[in-house]
Design a protein around this motif. Structure first.
Motif, PDB file in Angstrom:
ATOM      1  N   SER A 149       0.794  -1.223   0.000  1.00 43.92           N
ATOM      2  CA  SER A 149       0.000   0.000   0.000  1.00 43.92           C
ATOM      3  C   SER A 149       0.826   1.272   0.000  1.00 43.92           C
ATOM      4  CB  SER A 149      -0.958   0.010   1.183  1.00 43.92           C
ATOM      5  OG  SER A 149      -0.231  -0.032   2.389  1.00 43.92           O
ATOM      6  N   LYS A 150       2.033   1.256   0.556  1.00 45.37           N
ATOM      7  CA  LYS A 150       2.801   2.493   0.602  1.00 45.37           C
ATOM      8  C   LYS A 150       3.116   3.012  -0.796  1.00 45.37           C
ATOM      9  CE  LYS A 150       7.230   0.159   1.163  1.00 45.37           C
ATOM     10  NZ  LYS A 150       8.375  -0.037   1.997  1.00 45.37           N
ATOM     11  N   ALA A 151       3.050   2.148  -1.803  1.00 45.55           N
ATOM     12  CA  ALA A 151       3.358   2.576  -3.163  1.00 45.55           C
ATOM     13  C   ALA A 151       2.196   3.285  -3.839  1.00 45.55           C
ATOM     14  CB  ALA A 151       3.783   1.377  -4.000  1.00 45.55           C
ATOM     15  N   TRP A 152       0.930   3.065  -3.363  1.00 43.28           N
ATOM     16  CA  TRP A 152      -0.165   3.728  -4.044  1.00 43.28           C
ATOM     17  C   TRP A 152      -0.808   4.844  -3.247  1.00 43.28           C
ATOM     18  CZ3 TRP A 152      -4.330   3.356  -1.057  1.00 43.28           C
ATOM     19  CH2 TRP A 152      -4.618   2.187  -0.381  1.00 43.28           C
ATOM     20  N   ILE A 153      -0.425   5.039  -2.002  1.00 43.48           N
ATOM     21  CA  ILE A 153      -1.056   6.086  -1.201  1.00 43.48           C
ATOM     22  C   ILE A 153      -0.900   7.450  -1.864  1.00 43.48           C
ATOM     23  CG2 ILE A 153      -0.858   7.372   0.972  1.00 43.48           C
ATOM     24  CD1 ILE A 153      -0.453   4.645   2.342  1.00 43.48           C
ATOM     25  N   VAL A 154       0.265   7.757  -2.384  1.00 46.13           N
ATOM     26  CA  VAL A 154       0.483   9.040  -3.055  1.00 46.13           C
ATOM     27  C   VAL A 154      -0.407   9.143  -4.283  1.00 46.13           C
ATOM     28  CG1 VAL A 154       2.176  10.430  -4.289  1.00 46.13           C
ATOM     29  CG2 VAL A 154       2.844   9.261  -2.206  1.00 46.13           C
TER      30      VAL A 154
ATOM     31  N   ARG B 218       0.899  -6.692  -8.502  1.00 49.77           N
ATOM     32  CA  ARG B 218       1.860  -6.288  -7.478  1.00 49.77           C
ATOM     33  C   ARG B 218       1.226  -5.400  -6.407  1.00 49.77           C
ATOM     34  NH1 ARG B 218       5.688  -3.151 -10.263  1.00 49.77           N
ATOM     35  NH2 ARG B 218       7.048  -3.309  -8.459  1.00 49.77           N
ATOM     36  N   TYR B 219       0.017  -4.876  -6.687  1.00 50.13           N
ATOM     37  CA  TYR B 219      -0.635  -3.947  -5.755  1.00 50.13           C
ATOM     38  C   TYR B 219      -2.102  -4.323  -5.572  1.00 50.13           C
ATOM     39  CZ  TYR B 219       3.694  -1.570  -6.427  1.00 50.13           C
ATOM     40  OH  TYR B 219       5.035  -1.301  -6.465  1.00 50.13           O
ATOM     41  N   LEU B 220      -2.337  -5.496  -4.967  1.00 51.68           N
ATOM     42  CA  LEU B 220      -3.704  -5.981  -4.764  1.00 51.68           C
ATOM     43  C   LEU B 220      -4.493  -5.107  -3.793  1.00 51.68           C
ATOM     44  CD1 LEU B 220      -3.210  -9.847  -4.550  1.00 51.68           C
ATOM     45  CD2 LEU B 220      -3.748  -8.440  -6.543  1.00 51.68           C
ATOM     46  N   ASP B 221      -3.798  -4.281  -3.034  1.00 52.75           N
ATOM     47  CA  ASP B 221      -4.479  -3.414  -2.080  1.00 52.75           C
ATOM     48  C   ASP B 221      -4.733  -2.025  -2.651  1.00 52.75           C
ATOM     49  OD1 ASP B 221      -1.780  -2.943  -2.199  1.00 52.75           O
ATOM     50  OD2 ASP B 221      -1.456  -2.915  -0.053  1.00 52.75           O
ATOM     51  N   ARG B 222      -4.556  -1.850  -3.915  1.00 58.97           N
ATOM     52  CA  ARG B 222      -4.841  -0.579  -4.581  1.00 58.97           C
ATOM     53  C   ARG B 222      -6.340  -0.293  -4.450  1.00 58.97           C
ATOM     54  NH1 ARG B 222      -3.350   1.954  -9.505  1.00 58.97           N
ATOM     55  NH2 ARG B 222      -5.113   1.923 -10.930  1.00 58.97           N
ATOM     56  N   PRO B 223      -6.738   0.940  -4.210  1.00 59.11           N
ATOM     57  CA  PRO B 223      -8.149   1.242  -3.924  1.00 59.11           C
ATOM     58  C   PRO B 223      -9.145   0.761  -4.977  1.00 59.11           C
ATOM     59  CG  PRO B 223      -6.783   3.148  -3.448  1.00 59.11           C
ATOM     60  CD  PRO B 223      -5.888   2.129  -4.101  1.00 59.11           C
ATOM     61  N   SER B 224      -8.783   0.764  -6.246  1.00 59.22           N
ATOM     62  CA  SER B 224      -9.727   0.413  -7.311  1.00 59.22           C
ATOM     63  C   SER B 224      -9.546  -0.996  -7.864  1.00 59.22           C
ATOM     64  CB  SER B 224      -9.589   1.425  -8.455  1.00 59.22           C
ATOM     65  OG  SER B 224      -8.234   1.490  -8.888  1.00 59.22           O
ATOM     66  N   ILE B 225      -8.756  -1.824  -7.211  1.00 60.89           N
ATOM     67  CA  ILE B 225      -8.383  -3.127  -7.775  1.00 60.89           C
ATOM     68  C   ILE B 225      -9.582  -4.032  -8.064  1.00 60.89           C
ATOM     69  CG2 ILE B 225      -7.928  -4.257  -5.547  1.00 60.89           C
ATOM     70  CD1 ILE B 225      -5.829  -4.732  -8.746  1.00 60.89           C
TER      71      ILE B 225
ATOM     72  N   SER C 108     -12.110 -11.656  -4.804  1.00 64.17           N
ATOM     73  CA  SER C 108     -11.750 -10.240  -4.682  1.00 64.17           C
ATOM     74  C   SER C 108     -10.245 -10.044  -4.475  1.00 64.17           C
ATOM     75  CB  SER C 108     -12.497  -9.616  -3.498  1.00 64.17           C
ATOM     76  OG  SER C 108     -11.898  -8.400  -3.108  1.00 64.17           O
ATOM     77  N   PRO C 109      -9.567  -9.352  -5.392  1.00 62.75           N
ATOM     78  CA  PRO C 109      -8.156  -9.055  -5.183  1.00 62.75           C
ATOM     79  C   PRO C 109      -7.921  -8.204  -3.938  1.00 62.75           C
ATOM     80  CG  PRO C 109      -8.797  -8.593  -7.453  1.00 62.75           C
ATOM     81  CD  PRO C 109     -10.038  -8.891  -6.695  1.00 62.75           C
TER      82      PRO C 109
ATOM     83  N   ALA D 219      -5.667  -7.592   1.547  1.00 59.67           N
ATOM     84  CA  ALA D 219      -5.796  -7.378   2.995  1.00 59.67           C
ATOM     85  C   ALA D 219      -5.238  -8.579   3.763  1.00 59.67           C
ATOM     86  CB  ALA D 219      -7.253  -7.130   3.362  1.00 59.67           C
ATOM     87  N   ALA D 220      -5.512  -9.791   3.268  1.00 67.42           N
ATOM     88  CA  ALA D 220      -4.986 -10.998   3.924  1.00 67.42           C
ATOM     89  C   ALA D 220      -3.458 -11.038   3.841  1.00 67.42           C
ATOM     90  CB  ALA D 220      -5.593 -12.246   3.292  1.00 67.42           C
ATOM     91  N   LEU D 221      -2.909 -10.626   2.712  1.00 62.59           N
ATOM     92  CA  LEU D 221      -1.453 -10.603   2.573  1.00 62.59           C
ATOM     93  C   LEU D 221      -0.821  -9.629   3.559  1.00 62.59           C
ATOM     94  CD1 LEU D 221      -1.025 -10.743  -1.315  1.00 62.59           C
ATOM     95  CD2 LEU D 221      -0.502 -12.547   0.337  1.00 62.59           C
TER      96      LEU D 221
END
Length: 201
Positions: A12-17, A65-72, A144-145, A150-152
């Protein structure tokens, strides 16, 4: 250049910005994705801006690589496909999306499923891949990705490092959307990729 392994991840730190601004630091074009080796042109995505080892990828290889991205959950679905690596799934999906566009179908799976004729080989391939989401839901309890992301995040660091083994044949199927600042930019990407293919031939 060696193709990098593509493992389902949550960082998540990669997509917060990006989530707040929809902007990215400029990345000089390298021509090909480091995961699938397909040309990405101006549509390259990058990992964590603070990383010393910046990895550039095409948009389809960015998503796993970013399953926790808000729109995934609007952009992809989990599928069960143990016989195929994630990079290969992405290359095949990209070709399906381009084939859909060539015959006048939208790349968005929810739209193409409503209007496509059974005679469209691109649609049949798309549907076959999408139906593998039933098998992954039987194994994980979700397709759901975002939920997998979230599990990861909840895994202990040693388990997170073993996620490729733990997840086995779980893959991510891009659904023909890529949202940036709330806007779907994937049709424009496909248009540019299709134009590049024509120019290269």
């Amino acid at each position: 250049m060696v193709t990098l392994p593509l493992v389902l991840s949550a960082n998540s730190k990669a997509w917060i910005v990006d989530a707040g601004t929809g902007e990215r630091k400029a990345v000089p074009p390298t021509g090909t994705c480091q995961f699938c080796r397909r040309p990405s042109g101006a549509w390259q995505q990058q990992g964590d801006n603070n990383s010393a080892d910046l990895v550039v990828s095409c948009p389809l290889c960015y998503l796993p690589r970013y399953l926790d991205r808000p729109s995934i959950d609007d952009e992809a679905v989990l599928i069960w496909l143990p016989g195929m690596a994630q990079g290969v799934v992405n290359v095949m999906t990209r070709q399906i999306h381009l084939a859909c566009v060539r015959v006048g179908l939208p790349p968005d799976y929810s739209a193409v499923a409503r209007i496509a004729q059974a005679t469209s080989s691109a649609y049949r391939a798309y549907r076959t891949l999408y139906e593998r989401s039933v098998a992954v839901e039987l194994r994980l309890g979700t397709r759901s990705p975002r939920q997998l992301g979230a599990a990861l995040h909840d895994l202990a660091p040693p388990d997170y490092e073993r996620r490729a083994t733990l997840l086995g044949g779980v893959r991510l199927l891009p659904l023909g959307r890529f949202l940036q600042a709330g806007r779907d930019i994937y049709p424009k990407m496909l248009g540019d990729w299709a134009k590049s293919e024509v120019e290269a031939s």
